[in-house]
Design a protein around this motif. Structure first.
Motif, PDB file in Angstrom:
ATOM      1  N   ASP A  21       0.959  -1.130  -0.136  1.00  0.00           N
ATOM      2  CA  ASP A  21       0.008   0.081   0.072  1.00  0.00           C
ATOM      3  C   ASP A  21       0.916   1.282  -0.119  1.00  0.00           C
ATOM      4  N   PHE A  22       2.104   1.075   0.675  1.00  0.00           N
ATOM      5  CA  PHE A  22       2.907   2.253   0.721  1.00  0.00           C
ATOM      6  C   PHE A  22       3.568   2.616  -0.491  1.00  0.00           C
ATOM      7  N   ASP A  23       3.580   1.936  -1.506  1.00  0.00           N
ATOM      8  CA  ASP A  23       4.365   1.848  -2.638  1.00  0.00           C
ATOM      9  C   ASP A  23       3.621   2.823  -3.948  1.00  0.00           C
ATOM     10  N   ASN A  24       4.583   3.166  -4.714  1.00  0.00           N
ATOM     11  CA  ASN A  24       3.971   3.969  -5.954  1.00  0.00           C
ATOM     12  C   ASN A  24       4.369   3.064  -7.202  1.00  0.00           C
ATOM     13  N   VAL A  25       3.380   2.133  -7.552  1.00  0.00           N
ATOM     14  CA  VAL A  25       4.043   1.178  -8.956  1.00  0.00           C
ATOM     15  C   VAL A  25       3.007   1.660 -10.042  1.00  0.00           C
ATOM     16  N   GLY A  26       3.442   1.128 -11.096  1.00  0.00           N
ATOM     17  CA  GLY A  26       2.579   1.418 -12.431  1.00  0.00           C
ATOM     18  C   GLY A  26       3.313   2.407 -13.237  1.00  0.00           C
ATOM     19  N   LEU A  27       2.502   3.024 -14.290  1.00  0.00           N
ATOM     20  CA  LEU A  27       3.107   4.012 -15.334  1.00  0.00           C
ATOM     21  C   LEU A  27       3.062   5.123 -14.584  1.00  0.00           C
ATOM     22  N   ILE A  67      10.979   6.328  -9.493  1.00  0.00           N
ATOM     23  CA  ILE A  67      11.330   7.461  -9.366  1.00  0.00           C
ATOM     24  C   ILE A  67      10.670   8.567  -8.669  1.00  0.00           C
ATOM     25  N   ILE A  68       9.300   8.543  -8.783  1.00  0.00           N
ATOM     26  CA  ILE A  68       8.219   9.158  -8.049  1.00  0.00           C
ATOM     27  C   ILE A  68       7.831   8.390  -6.834  1.00  0.00           C
ATOM     28  N   PHE A  69       8.344   8.746  -5.545  1.00  0.00           N
ATOM     29  CA  PHE A  69       7.620   7.798  -4.641  1.00  0.00           C
ATOM     30  C   PHE A  69       6.711   8.594  -3.705  1.00  0.00           C
ATOM     31  N   ILE A  95       7.813   6.102 -18.187  1.00  0.00           N
ATOM     32  CA  ILE A  95       8.535   5.361 -17.059  1.00  0.00           C
ATOM     33  C   ILE A  95       7.565   4.438 -16.481  1.00  0.00           C
ATOM     34  N   PHE A  96       7.937   3.183 -16.176  1.00  0.00           N
ATOM     35  CA  PHE A  96       6.943   2.163 -15.439  1.00  0.00           C
ATOM     36  C   PHE A  96       7.738   1.459 -14.222  1.00  0.00           C
ATOM     37  N   SER A  97       7.011   1.615 -13.242  1.00  0.00           N
ATOM     38  CA  SER A  97       8.074   0.780 -11.950  1.00  0.00           C
ATOM     39  C   SER A  97       7.031  -0.459 -11.488  1.00  0.00           C
ATOM     40  N   ILE A  98       7.815  -1.313 -11.163  1.00  0.00           N
ATOM     41  CA  ILE A  98       7.216  -2.790 -10.749  1.00  0.00           C
ATOM     42  C   ILE A  98       7.433  -2.975  -9.269  1.00  0.00           C
ATOM     43  N   LEU A 102       6.769  -6.780  -7.819  1.00  0.00           N
ATOM     44  CA  LEU A 102       7.754  -8.050  -7.991  1.00  0.00           C
ATOM     45  C   LEU A 102       8.401  -8.520  -6.678  1.00  0.00           C
ATOM     46  N   ASP A 103       8.472  -7.875  -5.821  1.00  0.00           N
ATOM     47  CA  ASP A 103       8.907  -8.264  -4.400  1.00  0.00           C
ATOM     48  C   ASP A 103       8.011  -9.351  -3.750  1.00  0.00           C
ATOM     49  N   ASN A 104       6.644  -9.181  -4.305  1.00  0.00           N
ATOM     50  CA  ASN A 104       5.585 -10.061  -3.776  1.00  0.00           C
ATOM     51  C   ASN A 104       5.275 -11.263  -4.738  1.00  0.00           C
TER      52      ASN A 104
END
Length: 364
Positions: A21-27, A67-69, A95-98, A102-104
């Motif tokens: 929930d704390f994370d910022n994933v996706g496009l 990059i954007i948290f 930019i896409f972040s996983i 991916l940790d889970n």
């Protein structure tokens, strides 16, 4: 191929529904409908990485870390984050972040660590709760088998090592359609009683959209009665960390030397050695202090992670050896894994591994 097509491939590997929930994933930057010319895969998206993407004519960066948290209130180029966003937008680079998706994932970050150490009998260390849902619906008895099979095809009915799981109860359903109704069975304005089967199936939460699509597409009724509830069942194949076993027990110092060599760590900070062989190993890429008790409870002899603080080492309490190998070091193989995965899925253009070492930690 457009950006969304690439995202879909990555979602198959590690659904974003399971990110923390704390994370910022996706496009994070760019247009999902933009045509993709090339993909650059990196652990972190820095300015030099964007330059690398420009040089290689890649207009999509797949980054492990976002990059954007935190929220950006201004984009003026004052910080490295703002400068990356500005440069990416200027050059039309998405930019896409996983990250924690991916940790889970079972085949994700921690599985990669286990594979580097050739560990056997891999199991999730901390299964993620709240991932299993149950659908119950009611269908004419003669349509039950067809609907069940459609739900199974959509991914419902799978739990652990079992699939095509369902519970079925036969009974009588009643309904009375008004003047605007168009009942598939019976007549409007007349009370109808139908022999029905109540079907219950479980499914992982990221499949909800396609499971409901299968339900509505294959159910004969004009109005479909159904309910979805979250279950307390634990999905043992999704969660943080992983345990595995060495093929043969190793003396502690030799095991730590193997870990240091495997992950090319400048140094390994570790707790007191126990003078006992290492057989079972727990791992958690990135910051893993929160999982120390879980690693101890798993019966692991060694817990490999990163970012441990001074007082974290006291919690070993002679029950386990804690080894901090470095944040970057624990996740470094992730980008090669993503390149290999995407290269198998996409053959129309290059998937390029970033050559930039983004580790911000330096040693004397």
């Amino acid at each position: 191929m457009i950006v969304q097509d690439v995202i879909d491939h990555l979602h198959d590997l590690a659904p974003l529904n399971y990110a923390e929930d704390f994370d910022n994933v996706g496009l994070l930057v760019g247009d999902k409908n933009q045509k993709v010319n090339g993909i650059l895969v990196t652990l972190d998206t820095l300015e030099v990485v964007v330059d690398e993407a420009i040089e290689n004519k890649c207009n999509l960066i797949v980054s492990f870390h976002p990059i954007i948290f935190k929220g950006l209130k201004k984009i003026t180029g004052k910080s490295y984050v703002e400068r990356v966003v500005i440069k990416a937008i200027k050059h039309g680079i998405a930019i896409f972040s996983i990250h924690t998706a991916l940790d889970n994932a079972y085949e994700g970050v921690n599985s990669i660590i286990c594979d580097q150490l050739d560990l056997e009998n891999k199991k999730i260390l901390i299964p993620q709760p709240g991932n299993i849902k149950k659908l119950q619906t009611y269908v004419p008895k003669e349509n039950a088998a067809e609907l069940r099979n459609a739900l199974f095809k959509a991914g419902a009915g799978s739990l652990g090592n079992y699939e095509s799981c369902s519970f079925n109860v036969e009974g009588k359903g009643t309904y009375l359609g008004n003047d605007d109704s168009n009942p598939a069975i019976g007549e409007k304005g007349q009370l109808h009683t139908e022999s029905e089967t109540a079907i219950s199936v479980i499914f992982k939460k990221h499949l909800e959209t396609q499971v409901l699509k299968a339900l509505f597409t294959n159910h004969p009724y004009e109005e479909v009665a159904y309910e979805i509830v979250s279950l307390n069942n634990t999905d043992v194949n999704t969660g943080m960390g992983m345990t595995g076993e060495l093929r043969k027990p190793m003396e502690e110092k030799k095991c730590l030397e193997l870990v240091q060599k495997t992950f090319n760590s400048e140094c390994i900070r570790h707790s007191k050695l126990r003078s006992r062989p290492i057989k079972k190993v727990a791992v958690l890429g990135g910051s893993g202090s929160f999982a120390i008790n879980a690693a101890k409870a798993s019966g692991a002899d060694l817990f490999i992670t990163a970012d441990l603080k001074y007082h974290d080492f006291f919690t070993a309490e002679d029950d386990i050896v804690l080894a901090d190998i470095g944040h970057y070091e624990s996740e470094q193989f992730t980008k090669s894994f993503l390149v290999d995965y995407l290269s198998k899925k996409i053959t129309s253009f290059a998937i390029i591994l970033s050559k930039t070492n983004t580790n911000p930690v330096k040693y004397l």
